[in-house]
Write an enzyme that holds these catalytic residues in place. Structure first.
Site, mmCIF file in Angstrom:
data_model
loop_
_atom_site.group_PDB
_atom_site.id
_atom_site.type_symbol
_atom_site.label_atom_id
_atom_site.label_comp_id
_atom_site.label_asym_id
_atom_site.label_seq_id
_atom_site.Cartn_x
_atom_site.Cartn_y
_atom_site.Cartn_z
ATOM 1 N N PRO A 284 0.991 -1.112 0.004
ATOM 2 C CA PRO A 284 -0.100 0.027 0.127
ATOM 3 C C PRO A 284 0.826 1.218 0.016
ATOM 4 O O PRO A 284 1.418 1.670 1.172
ATOM 5 C CB PRO A 284 -0.768 -0.210 1.240
ATOM 6 C CG PRO A 284 -0.092 -0.991 2.058
ATOM 7 C CD PRO A 284 0.673 -1.932 1.229
ATOM 8 N N ASP B 170 5.711 2.461 2.217
ATOM 9 C CA ASP B 170 4.875 1.226 2.688
ATOM 10 C C ASP B 170 3.961 1.666 3.814
ATOM 11 O O ASP B 170 4.684 1.600 4.928
ATOM 12 C CB ASP B 170 5.660 0.249 2.774
ATOM 13 C CG ASP B 170 4.898 -1.106 2.961
ATOM 14 O OD1 ASP B 170 3.610 -1.142 3.299
ATOM 15 O OD2 ASP B 170 5.513 -2.293 2.825
ATOM 16 N N HIS B 171 2.516 1.912 3.663
ATOM 17 C CA HIS B 171 1.966 2.307 4.776
ATOM 18 C C HIS B 171 1.838 1.128 5.875
ATOM 19 O O HIS B 171 1.406 1.564 6.948
ATOM 20 C CB HIS B 171 0.558 2.808 4.219
ATOM 21 C CG HIS B 171 -0.223 3.803 4.917
ATOM 22 N ND1 HIS B 171 -0.106 3.915 6.135
ATOM 23 C CD2 HIS B 171 -1.076 4.763 4.550
ATOM 24 C CE1 HIS B 171 -0.833 4.884 6.709
ATOM 25 N NE2 HIS B 171 -1.454 5.534 5.457
ATOM 26 N N ARG B 172 1.981 0.002 5.616
ATOM 27 C CA ARG B 172 2.172 -0.996 6.645
ATOM 28 C C ARG B 172 3.288 -0.837 7.655
ATOM 29 O O ARG B 172 2.932 -1.172 8.784
ATOM 30 C CB ARG B 172 2.250 -2.333 6.019
ATOM 31 C CG ARG B 172 1.260 -2.936 4.962
ATOM 32 C CD ARG B 172 1.346 -4.100 4.351
ATOM 33 N NE ARG B 172 2.786 -3.839 3.548
ATOM 34 C CZ ARG B 172 3.155 -4.879 2.995
ATOM 35 N NH1 ARG B 172 2.700 -6.163 2.567
ATOM 36 N NH2 ARG B 172 4.222 -4.703 2.212
#
Length: 437
Positions: free
Chosen positions: A234, A409-411
């Protein structure tokens, strides 16, 4: 019994390679540690050492062979007292390769330690309508039989066009007999295919002139990894403009002082150092995604994209926060040169927590880069150019401005944390003397 020399796995991700060159010939005596072959992986050409000692009794795979699966027998080594007559027929011919391929495919499918062939024998080797043999691995033949597929209608992606597991798994399950009746109108529509097949594309352009470019291992790996990254990571993007005038002046002063030592610092060297120090200043952002957890790194291991013919490498500068600008510059030049010659060892381009991709030297103003898992982010760097800016005192002036975009990376990194990291990078580059503190 003679000892089989198997195709080695020269990196953790290697599944197949090209046997580029034999450094020995049949009849040569080798000792453990002797160089016997050069193997091309998806990233580099590496030398392969003998593990045992003996005499090369038979070379099974000719140099230049592509798509040789890991653990496929490539040669046979004879011990003292053994002769070429002791070599089993199955090992003396390259036709043994399909069996090795079947084992590799069975393992990759997540089966048990017992080979699938022991439970369900593969169908006999198929032939086309004209009687020509269709080359397919045993596992591919079994799957095709289960799905009712006609192997003569498929194109193989394995070595020498052999049909392998992936080819039949990706094919439509249409039986050889007449087609089934159409589904009732109330039946749900089938999912749209991911895209046209290779045969469909070739058919589409058959009336046009084109050159077919074969994908090498590196291009295949890049395509697979970036497709996976774009589909599963994401991404979000943070953009900033950075004023470089102070850095350019400081760089000119340092290069004048270092001229006698033959050192010339680039703007990219400062960017590497700025990122490394920023990762230390914002430690929560110095992390990687590990599937079901996040690993927070202690050191700043910064990967830098290097373009080479047919692809790219991302060599990693480990412990970048501890190294001087001149040390980083020398290491980067060495890694880039060996990357272009495809001479990097796997540990030199694997790992890292953050990457830099600089296209400024090509005149690109700004762009968005794709995160390379398991990295948490990548900084896309554009060219510096003269632009009008409003100074702190409200006056209009001309400054050298460089646009950067940080893909995240939004994680691993949320918006506020990513903003803190990018702010730290900007402060380091706009106040370069702090990087020497």
């Amino acid at each position: 019994m003679p000892t089989e020399i198997l195709m080695p796995a020269l990196s953790p991700t290697m599944e197949e390679g090209t046997l580029a060159k034999w450094l020995v010939k049949e009849g040569d005596t080798v000792q453990s540690g002797d160089l016997i072959a050069e193997i091309e992986t998806d990233k580099a050409t590496m030398e392969f050492e003998a593990v045992d000692e003996g005499t090369v009794g038979k070379i099974l795979i000719a140099e230049g062979s592509e798509g040789v699966k890991v653990n496929t027998p490539i040669a046979v080594l004879l011990e003292e007292g053994e002769s070429a007559g002791d070599i089993a027929t199955s090992a003396a011919t390259p036709e043994a390769a399909p069996a090795a391929d079947a084992g590799t495919e069975a393992a990759s499918s997540g089966g048990s330690d017992t080979p699938a062939a022991a439970a369900t024998p593969a169908p006999a080797a198929p032939t086309a309508a004209d009687g020509a043999r269709i080359f397919a691995s045993p596992l591919a033949r079994r799957i095709a039989a289960d799905k009712g597929l006609d192997l003569s209608s498929l194109s193989g992606s394995g070595p020498r066009g052999r049909i392998v597991k992936a080819d039949v798994e990706n094919a439509s399950a249409a039986p050889k007999a007449e087609a089934k009746p159409a589904a009732p109108a109330s039946a749900p529509a089938a999912a749209a295919p991911a895209g046209p097949s290779a045969d469909m594309v070739a058919k589409m352009y058959e009336t046009r002139s084109f050159e077919e470019v074969k994908l090498d291992g590196m291009r295949k790996t890049i395509a697979a990894r970036l497709t996976e990254a774009k589909q599963t990571v994401p991404h979000f993007y943070l953009r900033r403009d950075i004023q470089l005038d102070a850095l350019l002046k400081f760089r000119a002063q340092l290069n004048k002082q270092l001229e006698g030592r033959g050192i010339k610092l680039s703007v990219n060297d400062f960017i590497i150092k700025a990122v490394a120090l920023a990762l230390q200043a914002v430690p929560d952002a110095n992390a990687v995604w590990a599937g079901d957890r996040v690993l927070k790194m202690k050191a700043s291991d910064v990967a830098v994209a290097v373009a080479i013919e047919g692809g790219l490498f991302t060599p990693v500068l480990q412990d970048s926060e501890l190294k001087s600008l001149s040390a980083l510059s020398a290491e980067m030049k060495d890694l880039a040169a060996r990357a272009r010659d495809r001479k990097l060892a796997p540990h030199e381009y694997q790992g890292g927590s953050f990457a830099i991709s600089n296209l400024g030297m090509f005149g690109i103003d700004n762009f968005d880069a794709i995160v390379n898992p398991p990295h948490a982010g990548i900084l896309a760097v554009g060219a510096g150019s003269k632009k009008p800016v409003v100074g702190a005192d409200g006056e209009l002036k001309v400054a050298t401005v460089m646009s950067v975009t940080m893909s995240v990376d939004h994680r691993v990194i949320d918006g506020a944390l990513g903003a803190q990291l990018l702010q730290a990078i900007v402060e380091n580059l706009e106040n370069p003397m702090v990087m020497l503190a």
